[in-house]
Write a protein that holds these residues in place. Sequence first.
Motif, PDB file in Angstrom:
ATOM      1  N   LYS A  80      -3.482 -41.055 -10.936  1.00 51.01           N
ATOM      2  CA  LYS A  80      -4.611 -40.941  -9.866  1.00 51.01           C
ATOM      3  C   LYS A  80      -4.776 -39.493  -9.824  1.00 51.01           C
ATOM      4  CE  LYS A  80      -2.380 -44.523  -6.890  1.00 51.01           C
ATOM      5  NZ  LYS A  80      -1.703 -45.014  -5.684  1.00 51.01           N
ATOM      6  N   MET A  81      -6.104 -39.221  -9.221  1.00 49.84           N
ATOM      7  CA  MET A  81      -6.642 -37.860  -9.467  1.00 49.84           C
ATOM      8  C   MET A  81      -5.643 -37.014  -8.463  1.00 49.84           C
ATOM      9  SD  MET A  81      -9.405 -37.877 -11.113  1.00 49.84           S
ATOM     10  CE  MET A  81     -10.085 -36.112 -10.514  1.00 49.84           C
ATOM     11  N   ALA A  82      -5.119 -37.671  -7.308  1.00 52.43           N
ATOM     12  CA  ALA A  82      -4.165 -37.115  -6.542  1.00 52.43           C
ATOM     13  C   ALA A  82      -2.812 -36.589  -7.096  1.00 52.43           C
ATOM     14  CB  ALA A  82      -3.713 -37.998  -5.350  1.00 52.43           C
ATOM     15  N   ASP A  83      -2.428 -37.194  -8.164  1.00 48.16           N
ATOM     16  CA  ASP A  83      -1.381 -36.952  -8.992  1.00 48.16           C
ATOM     17  C   ASP A  83      -1.603 -35.498  -9.799  1.00 48.16           C
ATOM     18  OD1 ASP A  83      -0.124 -39.351  -8.563  1.00 48.16           O
ATOM     19  OD2 ASP A  83      -0.859 -40.316 -10.309  1.00 48.16           O
ATOM     20  N   ALA A  84      -2.747 -35.092 -10.165  1.00 48.47           N
ATOM     21  CA  ALA A  84      -2.933 -33.766 -10.846  1.00 48.47           C
ATOM     22  C   ALA A  84      -2.866 -32.825  -9.705  1.00 48.47           C
ATOM     23  CB  ALA A  84      -4.380 -33.947 -11.473  1.00 48.47           C
ATOM     24  N   VAL A  85      -3.416 -32.978  -8.557  1.00 51.10           N
ATOM     25  CA  VAL A  85      -3.439 -32.006  -7.548  1.00 51.10           C
ATOM     26  C   VAL A  85      -1.859 -31.854  -7.237  1.00 51.10           C
ATOM     27  CG1 VAL A  85      -4.109 -31.708  -4.949  1.00 51.10           C
ATOM     28  CG2 VAL A  85      -5.720 -32.801  -6.630  1.00 51.10           C
ATOM     29  N   ALA A  86      -1.082 -32.770  -6.966  1.00 46.28           N
ATOM     30  CA  ALA A  86       0.289 -32.817  -6.537  1.00 46.28           C
ATOM     31  C   ALA A  86       1.057 -31.966  -7.610  1.00 46.28           C
ATOM     32  CB  ALA A  86       1.013 -34.112  -6.259  1.00 46.28           C
ATOM     33  N   VAL A  97      -3.734 -28.260 -14.451  1.00 47.61           N
ATOM     34  CA  VAL A  97      -3.639 -29.860 -14.840  1.00 47.61           C
ATOM     35  C   VAL A  97      -5.121 -30.369 -14.988  1.00 47.61           C
ATOM     36  CG1 VAL A  97      -2.660 -32.120 -13.942  1.00 47.61           C
ATOM     37  CG2 VAL A  97      -1.583 -29.913 -13.230  1.00 47.61           C
ATOM     38  N   ALA A  98      -5.244 -31.144 -15.897  1.00 46.17           N
ATOM     39  CA  ALA A  98      -6.453 -31.603 -16.035  1.00 46.17           C
ATOM     40  C   ALA A  98      -6.291 -33.114 -16.149  1.00 46.17           C
ATOM     41  CB  ALA A  98      -7.086 -31.255 -17.508  1.00 46.17           C
ATOM     42  N   PRO A  99      -7.016 -33.915 -15.357  1.00 46.01           N
ATOM     43  CA  PRO A  99      -7.138 -35.371 -15.450  1.00 46.01           C
ATOM     44  C   PRO A  99      -7.772 -35.811 -16.584  1.00 46.01           C
ATOM     45  CG  PRO A  99      -8.338 -34.659 -13.803  1.00 46.01           C
ATOM     46  CD  PRO A  99      -7.734 -33.582 -14.366  1.00 46.01           C
ATOM     47  N   GLN A 100      -7.604 -36.842 -17.159  1.00 50.67           N
ATOM     48  CA  GLN A 100      -8.388 -37.192 -18.330  1.00 50.67           C
ATOM     49  C   GLN A 100      -8.324 -38.834 -18.556  1.00 50.67           C
ATOM     50  OE1 GLN A 100      -7.383 -35.457 -22.128  1.00 50.67           O
ATOM     51  NE2 GLN A 100      -7.650 -37.434 -23.262  1.00 50.67           N
ATOM     52  N   THR A 101      -9.570 -39.151 -18.934  1.00 49.19           N
ATOM     53  CA  THR A 101      -9.568 -40.683 -19.136  1.00 49.19           C
ATOM     54  C   THR A 101     -10.538 -40.751 -20.376  1.00 49.19           C
ATOM     55  OG1 THR A 101     -10.129 -42.876 -18.331  1.00 49.19           O
ATOM     56  CG2 THR A 101     -11.442 -41.220 -17.561  1.00 49.19           C
ATOM     57  N   SER A 102     -10.449 -41.610 -21.351  1.00 52.12           N
ATOM     58  CA  SER A 102     -11.142 -41.706 -22.457  1.00 52.12           C
ATOM     59  C   SER A 102     -11.621 -43.119 -22.609  1.00 52.12           C
ATOM     60  CB  SER A 102     -10.595 -41.071 -23.665  1.00 52.12           C
ATOM     61  OG  SER A 102      -9.306 -41.780 -24.088  1.00 52.12           O
ATOM     62  N   VAL A 103     -12.686 -43.283 -23.532  1.00 56.25           N
ATOM     63  CA  VAL A 103     -13.074 -44.419 -23.970  1.00 56.25           C
ATOM     64  C   VAL A 103     -14.152 -44.500 -25.240  1.00 56.25           C
ATOM     65  CG1 VAL A 103     -15.339 -44.503 -22.360  1.00 56.25           C
ATOM     66  CG2 VAL A 103     -14.475 -46.807 -23.246  1.00 56.25           C
ATOM     67  N   GLY A 120     -13.535 -38.231 -20.190  1.00 52.64           N
ATOM     68  CA  GLY A 120     -13.891 -37.880 -18.661  1.00 52.64           C
ATOM     69  C   GLY A 120     -12.808 -36.982 -18.397  1.00 52.64           C
ATOM     70  N   THR A 121     -13.171 -35.574 -17.827  1.00 55.03           N
ATOM     71  CA  THR A 121     -12.064 -34.585 -17.376  1.00 55.03           C
ATOM     72  C   THR A 121     -12.737 -33.790 -16.532  1.00 55.03           C
ATOM     73  OG1 THR A 121     -10.361 -33.094 -18.104  1.00 55.03           O
ATOM     74  CG2 THR A 121     -12.610 -33.365 -19.601  1.00 55.03           C
ATOM     75  N   ASP A 122     -12.127 -32.514 -16.332  1.00 54.63           N
ATOM     76  CA  ASP A 122     -12.765 -31.376 -15.606  1.00 54.63           C
ATOM     77  C   ASP A 122     -12.809 -30.081 -16.498  1.00 54.63           C
ATOM     78  OD1 ASP A 122     -10.140 -30.659 -15.502  1.00 54.63           O
ATOM     79  OD2 ASP A 122      -9.966 -31.126 -13.259  1.00 54.63           O
ATOM     80  N   ASN A 123     -13.072 -29.082 -15.960  1.00 56.77           N
ATOM     81  CA  ASN A 123     -13.105 -27.881 -16.733  1.00 56.77           C
ATOM     82  C   ASN A 123     -11.609 -27.188 -17.203  1.00 56.77           C
ATOM     83  OD1 ASN A 123     -15.813 -27.536 -16.904  1.00 56.77           O
ATOM     84  ND2 ASN A 123     -15.947 -26.370 -14.703  1.00 56.77           N
ATOM     85  N   VAL A 219      -7.052 -42.756 -14.090  1.00 56.59           N
ATOM     86  CA  VAL A 219      -6.829 -41.534 -14.811  1.00 56.59           C
ATOM     87  C   VAL A 219      -5.875 -42.031 -16.062  1.00 56.59           C
ATOM     88  CG1 VAL A 219      -6.120 -39.103 -14.937  1.00 56.59           C
ATOM     89  CG2 VAL A 219      -7.349 -40.186 -12.839  1.00 56.59           C
ATOM     90  N   GLY A 220      -6.434 -41.911 -17.104  1.00 54.07           N
ATOM     91  CA  GLY A 220      -5.526 -42.467 -18.317  1.00 54.07           C
ATOM     92  C   GLY A 220      -4.446 -41.336 -18.889  1.00 54.07           C
ATOM     93  N   ALA A 221      -4.459 -40.066 -18.635  1.00 57.53           N
ATOM     94  CA  ALA A 221      -3.660 -38.980 -19.089  1.00 57.53           C
ATOM     95  C   ALA A 221      -3.892 -37.893 -18.181  1.00 57.53           C
ATOM     96  CB  ALA A 221      -3.740 -38.645 -20.393  1.00 57.53           C
ATOM     97  N   LEU A 222      -2.605 -37.057 -18.091  1.00 54.34           N
ATOM     98  CA  LEU A 222      -2.732 -35.799 -17.421  1.00 54.34           C
ATOM     99  C   LEU A 222      -2.148 -34.662 -18.300  1.00 54.34           C
ATOM    100  CD1 LEU A 222      -0.936 -36.827 -13.968  1.00 54.34           C
ATOM    101  CD2 LEU A 222      -3.385 -36.115 -14.439  1.00 54.34           C
ATOM    102  N   LEU A 223      -3.104 -33.756 -18.609  1.00 56.45           N
ATOM    103  CA  LEU A 223      -2.682 -32.299 -19.491  1.00 56.45           C
ATOM    104  C   LEU A 223      -2.396 -31.433 -18.361  1.00 56.45           C
ATOM    105  CD1 LEU A 223      -5.668 -32.538 -22.029  1.00 56.45           C
ATOM    106  CD2 LEU A 223      -3.623 -33.700 -22.043  1.00 56.45           C
ATOM    107  N   ILE A 224      -1.187 -30.737 -18.950  1.00 53.47           N
ATOM    108  CA  ILE A 224      -0.533 -29.824 -18.013  1.00 53.47           C
ATOM    109  C   ILE A 224      -0.525 -28.466 -19.034  1.00 53.47           C
ATOM    110  CG2 ILE A 224       1.492 -29.316 -16.391  1.00 53.47           C
ATOM    111  CD1 ILE A 224       1.984 -32.285 -16.234  1.00 53.47           C
ATOM    112  N   SER A 225      -0.667 -27.550 -18.523  1.00 50.92           N
ATOM    113  CA  SER A 225      -0.561 -26.226 -18.826  1.00 50.92           C
ATOM    114  C   SER A 225       0.426 -25.378 -18.168  1.00 50.92           C
ATOM    115  CB  SER A 225      -1.838 -25.269 -18.964  1.00 50.92           C
ATOM    116  OG  SER A 225      -1.583 -24.004 -19.313  1.00 50.92           O
ATOM    117  N   VAL A 226       1.663 -25.072 -18.746  1.00 50.34           N
ATOM    118  CA  VAL A 226       2.731 -24.414 -18.109  1.00 50.34           C
ATOM    119  C   VAL A 226       2.945 -23.154 -18.519  1.00 50.34           C
ATOM    120  CG1 VAL A 226       3.770 -27.005 -18.283  1.00 50.34           C
ATOM    121  CG2 VAL A 226       4.637 -25.220 -20.058  1.00 50.34           C
ATOM    122  N   ASP A 227       3.542 -22.423 -17.760  1.00 45.32           N
ATOM    123  CA  ASP A 227       4.058 -20.952 -17.982  1.00 45.32           C
ATOM    124  C   ASP A 227       5.037 -20.905 -19.038  1.00 45.32           C
ATOM    125  OD1 ASP A 227       4.604 -18.256 -17.879  1.00 45.32           O
ATOM    126  OD2 ASP A 227       4.908 -18.092 -15.695  1.00 45.32           O
TER     127      ASP A 227
END
Length: 402
Positions: A80-86, A97-103, A120-123, A219-227
Amino acid sequence: MIGNAFLLAIRQIWRNPLRSILTVLGIVIGVMAVITMVTVGNGASQAIREQIESFGNNQLMLRPGMRLGPGQTVGAPSFKMADAVALKQQIAGVLAVAPQTSVSRTIVANGRNWQTSIIGTDNNYFKIDNREIVEGRFFESGEMLAGSAVCVIGGTIQKELFGEGSEVIGRTIRTGGFSCRVIGLMKSKGTAAMGGDQDDLLVMPIQTVQRRILGNTRVGALLISVDLQSDRDRLREAVKSLMRERRSLSDGDDDNFQILDTAEIASKVASTTQIMTTLLAAVAAVSLLVGGIGIMNIMLVSVTERTREIGIRLAIGALEREVLLQFLIEALMLGCLGGILGVLFAVIASKGLAEMMGVPFLFNPGINVLAFTVSALTGVIFGYFPARRAAKLDPIEAVRHE
């Protein structure tokens, strides 16, 4: 004595050039095969590592579903979109964190159509996936919230729909029942090491894809950038615990999601390709054994043909070790000749194969020197028995030989 032995060996090899070339052919093939396999294998490993590193070694990816094979999770719920925020707010070390869905869809523009992947994603996606804009801009916050019909495209879309180098900003692309306006063109990333085209994609705001194409908020996937300075293992465990909690999994339940770590993938791929390269080199090295047997066979024939000559040399005072040295040097020169030709052909073959496969050509002096040394030793080892047989001939019997 050694100089004279070299001269005799050169004379004998030159006397039968065709037979000498056929004798060393096995050595040439063996050396060429070993060097080519190792060189191309190292190039392929380097290409794969560079490809994975282009994603960034600070990236985690979460996907629904967990295992392949027995016990595979079926019908795992999407995120869910809320998962990216959490994830961004509750876990230290998570930078974005970038939520992503693709087709996959057919897109149409300029009288042409093309089957591509719509993401479909964000910046945050552009930052995490190391995507740069060469023309135009990223999404604006208002466009994201409103689910506006705007898109950013890759170089392959530009080439297939509008023509390579054409102006694309402001052009429209139709897919399904609506059209989107192109606001940005991404910098080319080229072909992936596994063969996929990284520029064959069209990126829209995730709300646009959810509302206008999918008709849901999955949301099909969550991309996470880590330190990079954070504890990677601790961070993965924190992500896992949070996602289990948010997906209401009890202690006895298996995970219904998977966490992919680009750094871990790069390490495993490098290890696997190195093992495969070593295996291929070992198989190719069998050709050296065949080449050594060929040298032994021809040297035995040479001893038989030159029995009378050997007998005369022994009769007039030549020592056994001198005869032994003569034939060993001849075998050594055959092995070295095969090694030199093998190295030359291997460099040409490796460069050609690297260009065909699209991997870097990495000249490795170590493997070239090693292969040449082994070819020389092969000549000596397999030439020893014929040389010893020549040295042990009875002079009287050898002189009588017809």
